[in-house]
Structure formats: C-alpha cells, structure tokens
Write an enzyme that holds these catalytic residues in place. Structure first.
Site, mmCIF file in Angstrom:
data_model
loop_
_atom_site.group_PDB
_atom_site.id
_atom_site.type_symbol
_atom_site.label_atom_id
_atom_site.label_comp_id
_atom_site.label_asym_id
_atom_site.label_seq_id
_atom_site.Cartn_x
_atom_site.Cartn_y
_atom_site.Cartn_z
ATOM 1 N N HIS A 1 -3.675 -5.114 0.311
ATOM 2 C CA HIS A 1 -3.103 -5.672 1.545
ATOM 3 C C HIS A 1 -3.155 -7.200 1.536
ATOM 4 O O HIS A 1 -4.107 -7.791 2.059
ATOM 5 C CB HIS A 1 -3.872 -5.146 2.759
ATOM 6 C CG HIS A 1 -3.689 -3.701 3.003
ATOM 7 N ND1 HIS A 1 -2.740 -3.208 3.871
ATOM 8 C CD2 HIS A 1 -4.300 -2.626 2.479
ATOM 9 C CE1 HIS A 1 -2.794 -1.887 3.878
ATOM 10 N NE2 HIS A 1 -3.742 -1.510 3.039
ATOM 11 N N GLU B 1 -1.630 -9.213 3.299
ATOM 12 C CA GLU B 1 -1.531 -9.763 4.660
ATOM 13 C C GLU B 1 -2.900 -10.082 5.257
ATOM 14 O O GLU B 1 -3.006 -10.867 6.192
ATOM 15 C CB GLU B 1 -0.746 -8.799 5.568
ATOM 16 C CG GLU B 1 -1.469 -7.523 5.994
ATOM 17 C CD GLU B 1 -1.380 -6.367 4.996
ATOM 18 O OE1 GLU B 1 -1.107 -6.630 3.809
ATOM 19 O OE2 GLU B 1 -1.599 -5.212 5.399
ATOM 20 N N CYS C 1 0.826 -1.193 0.000
ATOM 21 C CA CYS C 1 0.000 0.000 0.000
ATOM 22 C C CYS C 1 0.874 1.263 0.000
ATOM 23 O O CYS C 1 1.450 1.574 -1.029
ATOM 24 C CB CYS C 1 -1.010 -0.048 1.137
ATOM 25 S SG CYS C 1 -2.492 0.894 0.728
HETATM 26 N N1 GLN Z 1 -2.115 6.655 2.773
HETATM 27 C C1 GLN Z 1 -2.176 5.898 1.568
HETATM 28 C C2 GLN Z 1 -3.524 6.018 0.878
HETATM 29 O O1 GLN Z 1 -4.504 6.329 1.498
HETATM 30 C C3 GLN Z 1 -1.843 4.434 1.827
HETATM 31 C C4 GLN Z 1 -2.805 3.756 2.722
HETATM 32 C C5 GLN Z 1 -2.292 2.457 3.279
HETATM 33 O O2 GLN Z 1 -1.085 2.218 3.300
HETATM 34 N N2 GLN Z 1 -3.186 1.616 3.772
HETATM 35 O O3 GLN Z 1 -3.600 5.764 -0.305
#
Ligand code: GLN
Length: 548
Positions: free
Chosen positions: A508, A510, A382
C-alpha cells in the site's frame, strides 16, 4: 519532560478533531518542537483491523504493522513522521491488558475496577510516548463525543492527569460546533455551552474552545462563548470550513492556537513557524496548470473515508505535478463487458483499489482488461494488483478459470493463493501480513525508474499473494515481476513493459505519502495520466485539422 495537549470533541462527531490536532501539531513542529500525536478510541474492538470500512473508514497501517484509526494517517501526512502501535489505543486494548494482568494475579486479591485500574492503564498509555524523551509535546486526541458512555473513563483519566501533573504541563482543547440557523440568520452557541458544561461535569475544564463554523465568529460571539464557557475570549478559536484540510494549519496559525497552547504550557523557546514547503505545496495545489481524471474502481465508494489515504495521495502527487486530479468513482459491482467502455470513457488513468471478498471482483477484472488493451495508465493496489494478475492469466495465458483462492477456493489455476504461513491461521485480528517489508527492484524496470533505488520498503495488509508456481509463464508472456521480497521471494510488483504505464503492487504505497514527501508511484502515475491526456487532446486537434 514532555508536555501534554488533550483534544476532546463535543456536540457531534465528524467535526475534524483529527485535522485540528494534526494542524496544531504541525504548527508546533514548524516552531521547532518535537511533537507526536496519539489517538484514544473508546470502542471495544482491540484495533480497527476487523472493522468493515463502512463502519469506521479506512484502516491505517503503521510501519510496525499496527492496524489503526485513519486519523493516524492524517498525523503522518501532516507531520511527515512515522507513528506506531503506541499511537493508537482502544478501550478493547486497555481492558485486554488489565484483564490479562488480573489473570496473572497482578492485582493481589483486589477488586478490579474502572477507577483506578482502567483509568490507571489509560494514564500509563497517555504518558508512555512522553516518557521516551523523544518529544517536547504529546497531543492526545480522545475519540468520540463528550457525554458518550464509552468515553467517560478517558475523560476521567485526563482529569486525573491534570490534577497529578504540574499546572503548566497540560492543556485541554475542546472542539465544538457553532451551527448556523438559516431561519434565524444566526450562529448558535447553546450546543457549545452544553457540551462544555457536560465536560465540566465530568471534571475537565477546557482551556481552549475551537469552534467549527460556517460563518465567521464576531467578537461579540467570541465574548459570549468565552463568558458562558469560562474561557478567555482569545482562547475561543474560529475554525471556519476550509476548501482543503491542508489550509487548516494556516487558519489555526492566524487564530494563534499554537501560541495560546505554548503560553499555557509555559514553553518559551520556539521560533517563527517554518512552513515554506507546506506553503509551496498549497500554492501548487491551489493553482494547478493542468487537469486529469482518474477512475477509482472500488466497492466502498459510498463512504468517502474508505479510501482516505489513496485520495490524499492523489492530492499530494497532483500538487507535485501542478495538476488537478479529479477522481471519478466507478463502482466495480456495476462494470460489465458491455458497459466498460462507456463507464471508463474520459478517464486518463485507472486505479483499482484494495479490498476483500468476492463482491465487485469481476468488474475490477473487466476494468483492468480495458486499461491493458487501450493503453490507459493503470495502477493496481493490493487487491487491484491481484486483479491484474488474474486478468492476465485468463486473457493472455489462456487459463480461463484462473482466480484467487480468496474468491474461488476450487479454482484450477490459483494464480493468487494464500501464503503458507497464512494457511494455519484461523484468528482474524492482527494476523494478516502487516507493516513494512523490504522489496528489491529489478534494474531497468518501471518500478526501478520510479523509485530510483534498488531496495525499497513499503507497508502491507493482505493474506493472499502472487503464486510463484506461475511466475515463469507470466514472465514468458510479458508480465514481469519487477519487485520481490528479498527473504521470501514473494512477488510485490508486477508490470507490463509493453504498456505505457501498467503497474500493480501488492503493498500500500498510499500509506507513506505525505505532503512533504508524496509517494513516488502516485507522482509517476499522475505524470503518465497527464501524458495520456495530452496525447488524447493532440490526437483530437489533429483530427479536427484534417476535417477542416
Ligand atoms: N483481499 C486481498 C488479500 O487479503 C487483498 C487485501 C487488500 O487489498 N488490502 O490478499
């Protein structure tokens, strides 16, 4: 009809109620029953999505895009099932429903009160999953500690359900602490007695007491706890500290926690527990054949629970590779061009963690650059993926001030930008791109090799995205988009084909790693780290050979 098991906690928080609930669920599932778990949290936030990780640990996202308590992650990892919004209810959500109904006029001129209106809504939700007909047993974990003001309506709802449902349809398991006093060289039962008394005063009497303890409970102690707390001696269960949470189901099996529940619930049809895969996993976890060190680059490192699912995914993937994964936490705020080599020395792989806001971002970018230039296996999740994109833009595409508009709204090169549909949104709760989305993989790419599939589905939690206006420039310079969302063309995966292992994912992975089905990206990342480590050692030994 479902049967209901309620798990409450006393004496102190952090006793591992979620793990005990998940372990009990695992055992019942292994005995052939259809089981699910839900968590009722007494705080007033509608969901934990707006909480800082320092407050409550990681926010766990389900397939249907619910932002939930991290215990749901344990439920999924143990049971290998999907949970949903229905599995996590907070006081905020209960009140929101009741207040909305009141505004609609549903209570017809009545005074709306905690009892019966709030407790009725709690009970409705406690029974909801059981009424689908999909489960033989529904386990409900009540968050917080008995005696808290906030948890009172939940305990009251359990009391009412015990009264309303047939005797053999409910069990209450109470988890407490038996502290060991070093000076007295004794385990002390008084806090447990008090906490059971408190629960009884609220109208609920536990059927089973699970005792967290550092030392074994002697038969005398079990008798004493049973006698003073008015439960049968065999229903006093020892939950000794375990080397890993994954040992707990087996410990609970030895203590017969599952059998005592089944007896009380009058469930007579069940088999011997089928835990072959679970035990194989534990064997591999406990007897690794190799070891790698992975750097976790993040900014919430002071709190263990902030990256819970990532740490658990490493355990699953490590066991799969028969490899011990040692995590070295590297605080991104303290990484600079000058110290990066020293800070990342000895690593076999680098994981740049998810996150929000500008704090620690430059350190993450510097770490990515180091991994890219030194052939160190890199895995960005992310925000970690977004950092890899920014690093490539700045140092390879020559866009010196490239950034994400999250951190620099005025950047001349917004290689990471807010999605169009996000631009209109002002409310913060539940408004990110959340839950499961499909992703098409490019044949021949690393991602394609890892997943062995053309289309995958993974869970998201973010607002910002790769800016497709720059895609051609990136691909011409060697960073390819190997995964895209089929409907929107949003870039979900980037990789560097010329690097031994360099992959960043917008989603994600995970969140879908379980004991029985570890996340493919983690498995292959550990494999790459193993290879890196082996090559490093053989380079060292051949160098030593020359010196001799
Ligand atoms: N802050 C970033 C976004 O909103 C990444 C979010 C995250 O790592 N879950 O796109």
């Amino acid at each position: 009809m479902s049967k209901y098991i309620f798990v409450t906690g006393g004496v102190t928080s952090s006793l591992g109620k979620g793990i005990i609930a998940a372990s009990l669920a695992k055992l019942l599932q292994a005995r052939g029953l259809r089981v699910t778990i839900q968590k009722f949290d007494p705080y007033i936030n509608v969901d934990p999505g707006t909480l800082n990780p320092y407050e409550h640990g990681e926010c766990y996202v389900t397939e249907d895009g619910a932002e939930t308590d991290l215990d749901l992650g344990h439920y999924e990892r143990f049971l290998n099932i999907f949970t949903s919004q229905a599995n996590n209810v907070t006081t905020g959500r209960i009140y929101q429903t009741v207040i909305n109904k009141e505004r609609e006029g549903a209570y017809l001129g009545k005074t709306v009160q905690v009892v019966p209106h709030i407790t009725d809504e709690i009970k409705r939700r406690m029974l909801q999953l059981g009424q689908t007909g999909d489960f033989d047993v529904v386990i409900t974990e009540i968050g917080g500690t008995v005696g808290d003001i906030e948890s009172l309506p939940f305990v009251e709802a359990v009391r009412q359900l015990q009264w309303e449902l047939p005797e053999e349809d409910t069990v209450v398991v109470h988890l407490t602490l038996i502290p060991y006093l070093k000076a007295a060289k004794e385990l002390k039962t008084k806090p447990t007695q008090h906490s059971v008394k408190m629960l009884s005063q609220e109208g609920v009497h536990p059927d089973i007491i699970v005792c967290r303890t550092e030392k074994p409970l002697t038969p005398d102690l079990r008798r004493k706890i049973g006698l003073f707390c008015n439960v049968k001696q065999e229903a006093v269960i020892e939950a000794a500290d375990a080397p890993t949470i994954y040992e707990v189901p087996l410990a609970m099996m030895r203590e017969k926690l599952d059998l005592i529940c089944l007896k009380k619930l009058n469930i007579t049809e069940y088999k011997e527990p089928e835990l072959t895969k679970w035990k194989e996993f534990l064997d591999k976890l406990n007897y690794p054949k190799s070891k790698v060190t992975i750097g976790l680059i993040g900014k919430y490192l002071e709190l263990q629970d902030a990256y819970k699912s990532i740490l658990e995914s490493f355990i699953h993937a490590g066991a799969m590779n028969e490899c011990q994964v040692q995590i070295m936490n590297v605080h991104s705020e303290f990484i600079t061009e000058d110290n990066v080599a020293e800070k990342l020395d000895g690593l076999d792989g680098l994981l740049v963690a998810p996150g929000f806001g500008h704090r620690g971002v430059e350190g993450k970018i510097t770490a990515v650059k180091y991994a890219r230039e030194h052939g160190l296996p890199f895995f960005g999740i992310c925000l970690g993926m977004q950092m890899a994109v920014i690093e490539y833009a700045r140092n390879i595409l020559g866009l010196k001030d490239a950034h994400s508009t999250e951190m620099d709204p005025n950047t001349p090169d917004p290689v990471i930008d807010l999605m169009d549909e996000q631009k209109k949104i002002t409310a913060k709760g539940g408004t990110m791109r959340l839950g499961s989305y499909a992703c098409d993989l490019k044949p021949g790419s690393l991602a394609y090799k890892i997943y062995g599939n053309e289309t995958i589905s993974e869970r998201h939690r973010h607002r910002w995205e790769f800016n497709n206006k720059y895609l051609e420039q990136f691909e011409n310079a060697g960073m390819i988009a190997s995964g895209k969302n089929p409907g929107s063309n949003l870039v979900e995966i980037v990789e560097l084909p010329d690097h031994p292992f360099f992959i960043g994912v917008q989603y994600h992975p995970e969140l879908k790693s379980t004991v029985e089905s570890p996340a493919p990206l983690f498995i292959h990342f550990i494999e790459a780290a193993k290879k890196f480590n082996e090559e490093k050692s053989s380079a060292k030994s051949s160098h030593a050979g020359i010196l001799l």
